[in-house]
Design a protein around this motif. Structure first.
Motif, mmCIF file in Angstrom:
data_model
loop_
_atom_site.group_PDB
_atom_site.id
_atom_site.type_symbol
_atom_site.label_atom_id
_atom_site.label_comp_id
_atom_site.label_asym_id
_atom_site.label_seq_id
_atom_site.Cartn_x
_atom_site.Cartn_y
_atom_site.Cartn_z
ATOM 1 N N ASP A 70 34.911 -3.702 -6.652
ATOM 2 C CA ASP A 70 34.182 -2.490 -6.379
ATOM 3 C C ASP A 70 35.115 -1.794 -5.421
ATOM 4 O OD1 ASP A 70 32.066 -3.202 -7.854
ATOM 5 O OD2 ASP A 70 30.607 -3.282 -6.492
ATOM 6 N N TYR A 126 36.369 2.159 -5.495
ATOM 7 C CA TYR A 126 35.765 3.045 -4.462
ATOM 8 C C TYR A 126 37.001 3.677 -3.703
ATOM 9 C CZ TYR A 126 32.921 4.497 -0.211
ATOM 10 O OH TYR A 126 32.393 5.166 0.523
ATOM 11 N N SER A 184 25.157 4.415 -9.050
ATOM 12 C CA SER A 184 26.763 4.210 -8.742
ATOM 13 C C SER A 184 27.148 2.933 -9.279
ATOM 14 C CB SER A 184 27.073 4.165 -7.382
ATOM 15 O OG SER A 184 26.610 3.162 -6.456
ATOM 16 N N ASN A 208 28.247 0.545 -7.594
ATOM 17 C CA ASN A 208 29.625 0.169 -6.814
ATOM 18 C C ASN A 208 28.835 -0.274 -5.453
ATOM 19 O OD1 ASN A 208 31.529 -0.139 -4.771
ATOM 20 N ND2 ASN A 208 32.726 0.979 -6.432
#
Length: 217
Positions: free
Chosen positions: A55, A59, A189, A191
């Motif tokens: 992740d 990101y 999201s 994430n």
């Protein structure tokens, strides 16, 4: 992994409370609390390292945009908490903000503020992994379990702040709504770093304000 994460966070907030309770002195309790949070942080980050790494790569690709989004989420949480507390007082409910431990002198307060700052900075990792990752996100593909665990994880997130409000359940209700907002962020999201960073900003603000006051007094 799910069972271990639940047990770790449960110990962090319940068993940890008992352990800290046998230590005398506010400073010693703060150090014991930091140690417990650090152990929980290390265990959960190691267990979920693959998810965190994967992740984070996503990101990081839009890091500045994502940090701005985290700041916006922090602002929404701040305004939302105050709005919920205000609304609750309008219907006659007594709602307290987070209750900080009392100390005997200004010097003690300064020292404890610095020592206690580690735990709130580690908590977003363990709390987001457990409440949003373990309790909620893995159930999102289920039309039945998903909504149920959304509610369960949000209520559990509020209740886990039992120590912060000296067991005043009414005062934990705004944090239940905050837990629901964090669950919504993860759901949209996919994430976990969006949750961690927004949560980290939220926890960092009072620490930064306390440290600012500490060094300007």
């Amino acid at each position: 992994m799910a069972l271990v994460s639940v047990l770790v966070v449960t110990f962090e907030f319940t068993g940890g409370k008992l352990l800290v309770g046998v230590v005398s002195g506010d400073l010693a309790r703060a150090l014991a609390s930091d140690a417990i949070y650090l152990v929980a942080f290390l265990i959960l980050v190691w267990m979920y390292r693959d998810v965190l790494k994967a992740d984070w790569k996503v990101y990081w690709k839009h890091i500045w945009r994502n940090l701005v989004l985290a700041l916006i989420a922090w602002a929404i949480i701040k305004v939302g908490l105050e709005g919920i507390r205000w609304a609750m007082t309008q219907v006659g409910l007594s709602v307290s903000a987070v209750i900080m431990p009392a100390s005997t002198s200004i010097n003690d307060i300064k020292t404890i503020q610095i020592v206690s700052s580690l735990a709130p900075l580690l908590a977003p990792f363990s709390e987001e992994i457990m409440f949003r990752g373990t309790l909620f996100y893995q159930w999102t593909n289920s039309k039945i379990a998903g909504p149920i665990m959304f509610i369960v994880s949000s209520i559990a997130f509020g209740l886990v702040h039992w120590n912060s409000f000296n067991g005043q359940i009414i005062s934990m209700i705004p944090y239940m709504f905050m837990g629901a907002f964090f669950a919504f962020i993860y759901w949209k999201s996919g994430n976990i770093w969006h949750n961690i960073m927004a949560h980290l900003f939220f926890n960092s603000y009072p620490i930064l304000m306390a440290l600012y006051g500490l060094f300007t007094m």
